[in-house]
Write an enzyme that holds these catalytic residues in place. Sequence first.
Site, PDB file in Angstrom:
ATOM      1  N   ILE A 135       1.002  -1.259   0.105  1.00  0.00           N
ATOM      2  CA  ILE A 135       0.049   0.061   0.031  1.00  0.00           C
ATOM      3  C   ILE A 135       0.901   1.168  -0.057  1.00  0.00           C
ATOM      4  O   ILE A 135       1.738   1.191   0.769  1.00  0.00           O
ATOM      5  CB  ILE A 135      -0.981   0.023   1.272  1.00  0.00           C
ATOM      6  CG1 ILE A 135      -1.966  -1.230   1.240  1.00  0.00           C
ATOM      7  CG2 ILE A 135      -1.810   1.346   1.444  1.00  0.00           C
ATOM      8  CD1 ILE A 135      -2.652  -1.711   2.510  1.00  0.00           C
ATOM      9  N   CYS A 136       0.534   2.258  -0.587  1.00  0.00           N
ATOM     10  CA  CYS A 136       1.159   3.574  -0.452  1.00  0.00           C
ATOM     11  C   CYS A 136       2.673   3.580  -1.104  1.00  0.00           C
ATOM     12  O   CYS A 136       2.930   3.219  -2.309  1.00  0.00           O
ATOM     13  CB  CYS A 136       0.786   4.335   0.750  1.00  0.00           C
ATOM     14  SG  CYS A 136       1.219   5.882   1.022  1.00  0.00           S
ATOM     15  N   ILE A 137       3.734   3.974  -0.316  1.00  0.00           N
ATOM     16  CA  ILE A 137       4.823   3.841  -0.357  1.00  0.00           C
ATOM     17  C   ILE A 137       5.512   2.753  -0.145  1.00  0.00           C
ATOM     18  O   ILE A 137       6.834   2.369  -0.840  1.00  0.00           O
ATOM     19  CB  ILE A 137       5.653   4.983   0.410  1.00  0.00           C
ATOM     20  CG1 ILE A 137       7.292   5.279   0.106  1.00  0.00           C
ATOM     21  CG2 ILE A 137       5.393   4.461   1.761  1.00  0.00           C
ATOM     22  CD1 ILE A 137       7.385   5.717  -1.271  1.00  0.00           C
ATOM     23  N   PRO A 139       5.422  -0.435  -1.845  1.00  0.00           N
ATOM     24  CA  PRO A 139       5.803  -0.921  -2.885  1.00  0.00           C
ATOM     25  C   PRO A 139       7.408  -0.743  -2.973  1.00  0.00           C
ATOM     26  O   PRO A 139       8.039  -1.648  -3.774  1.00  0.00           O
ATOM     27  CB  PRO A 139       5.179  -0.442  -4.324  1.00  0.00           C
ATOM     28  CG  PRO A 139       3.866  -0.029  -3.527  1.00  0.00           C
ATOM     29  CD  PRO A 139       4.059   0.542  -2.189  1.00  0.00           C
ATOM     30  N   THR A 191      -1.756  -0.879  -3.979  1.00  0.00           N
ATOM     31  CA  THR A 191      -2.745   0.163  -4.149  1.00  0.00           C
ATOM     32  C   THR A 191      -2.270   1.594  -3.761  1.00  0.00           C
ATOM     33  O   THR A 191      -1.397   1.664  -2.824  1.00  0.00           O
ATOM     34  CB  THR A 191      -4.151  -0.029  -3.588  1.00  0.00           C
ATOM     35  OG1 THR A 191      -5.077   1.022  -3.811  1.00  0.00           O
ATOM     36  CG2 THR A 191      -3.720  -0.168  -2.077  1.00  0.00           C
TER      37      THR A 191
END
Lengths: 218, 218
Positions: A135-137, A139, A191
Site C-alpha cells: 500500500i502507498c509507498i 511497493p 494500491t
Amino acid sequence: MPKIGVLLSGCGVYDGSEIHEAVLTLLELDKQNCEVLIVAPDKAQMHVVNHLTGEVMPEEERNVLVESARIARGAITNIDSLNPTELDALVLPGGFGAAKNLCDFAVAGAEASVDTAVARLLRTVHEMGKPIAAICISPAVVAAALGEINPELTIGNDKATAEALEAMGAMHFQCPVEGFHVDKKNKLISTPAYMLGKRISDVHAGISNMVDALLDMI
Amino acid sequence: MPKIGVLLSGCGVYDGSEIHEAVLTLLELDKQNCEVLIVAPDKAQMHVVNHLTGEVMPEEERNVLVESARIARGAITNIDSLNPTELDALVLPGGFGAAKNLCDFAVAGAEASVDTAVARLLRTVHEMGKPIAAICISPAVVAAALGEINPELTIGNDKATAEALEAMGAMHFQCPVEGFHVDKKNKLISTPAYMLGKRISDVHAGISNMVDALLDMI
C-alpha cells in the site's frame, strides 16, 4: 480462515506506518474473517518526527516494534519470532516508516537496502507462491527486496519515485486511488492510497478493493 | 456540510486515543461528507505506556497534541485556538487518554476533575444545543464535565466503571457493541466500542451506526 501477516513499521505517517492505512487494512481483513498476525521488526526507528511541525526530534529515540504495538493494541509479533510458512499472504501498509525502517528508500532511493529480516520475510512468502500486497509507498520495499523478479507495482504518480522503483527492477503502472494493480505472475498487488488520495474514504475504497482481490489470489 | 469536532487525547489505547476508534470515526464522518476538525489539548500526557509490554515508561514524556497529530496526519488544532461556535457536533473517541489526559478518571474515578479547556469545550457545545458523541471510555469525560445535567450514557458492562459514572451524576445504560444509547434531552450519544468489542469490525459497526444517528441529531 486465511492467516494474513500485516507488516508494520512504527506508528505515524512521517516516521512509521500510516495509521489510517494500517487500521483500514485490519478492518477489511477482519470483515473478511481473516486471522491477522501483526508483525514488526524490533529495531530503532530511523527518525522520530513531530507530526505537528513535521520536524525531526533529534533527541528522541523510539523502537519500531514498540510503537507499532500502539496500532496493534499490544497484539504484535517480533518479525524474528515469526514462522512465515504460517502465512497465506502478507500486507504492507504505507507510511514513511516503510521507506525508513523496513528499507532505507527514503534516503537512498534506488540504492535502497532492505532490513535483513524484512527481506527474508518477503523472499520466503514470495518463494512459497503466496501473495504480497503493498500500500502507498511500501511497493518501494517490495522493489528493493525483490527487484530481480521485475515486480509490477503502482506507487502513485510522482515521476521521480516511480523512476527510482524502475531503477530497482520494477515496472511501474499508474492507477487511481480506489483501484489497485495486480502482478499475476509474481502474485503481487498494490494500491496508491495516500500517495494519491486526499480523503480517508477514498483510501478506504482502494484498500477494501485491494483486500478483496488479495484474498481471491490465495 | 456539517462541521464536526473530533477531540483526541494522544495516540495509543493505553495512554492516548484508541487508534482504531479514532480512525473509524474519521472514516465514517468523511463518508458522510462532514468537514472534520481534529483538536487536542497542548499538554503533557499523564503517562507514556510501552504498548508491547503494557508497562509505564517513567523516563518518557510526550505531548498530547503532538502525539494526536499522528492520527490527524498533522492536520490538528490546539484546543485553545478552537472557536467552539464553529462546530455542529463534537465526537470523543475512547482510549485511556480520555481518562488520563482529558480528565483524570483513570486514577480519580468518581472524584475525577476535567482539563479546563476540555470542560469549557464540552460545556459550550452542550449549551449551544449541539450534540456530543462519546465512544468507549470517553463517556467518563462527559460525566465528569457535565454530571449536573444527569447525562444518560453507556460505557460497556463493567459494574465498577458504570457505578463511578453514576456517582458523578450520570445514568448508565448497557447496550451492545454494534448499538448506541441516545440521551434525547441532553443531545448525547454513546457507544461501547472496545469497552465490549473484541473485533475491529464490531467496533466499526457501532461507530458507524452512532455517526449516522449523531448526524440526524444536528
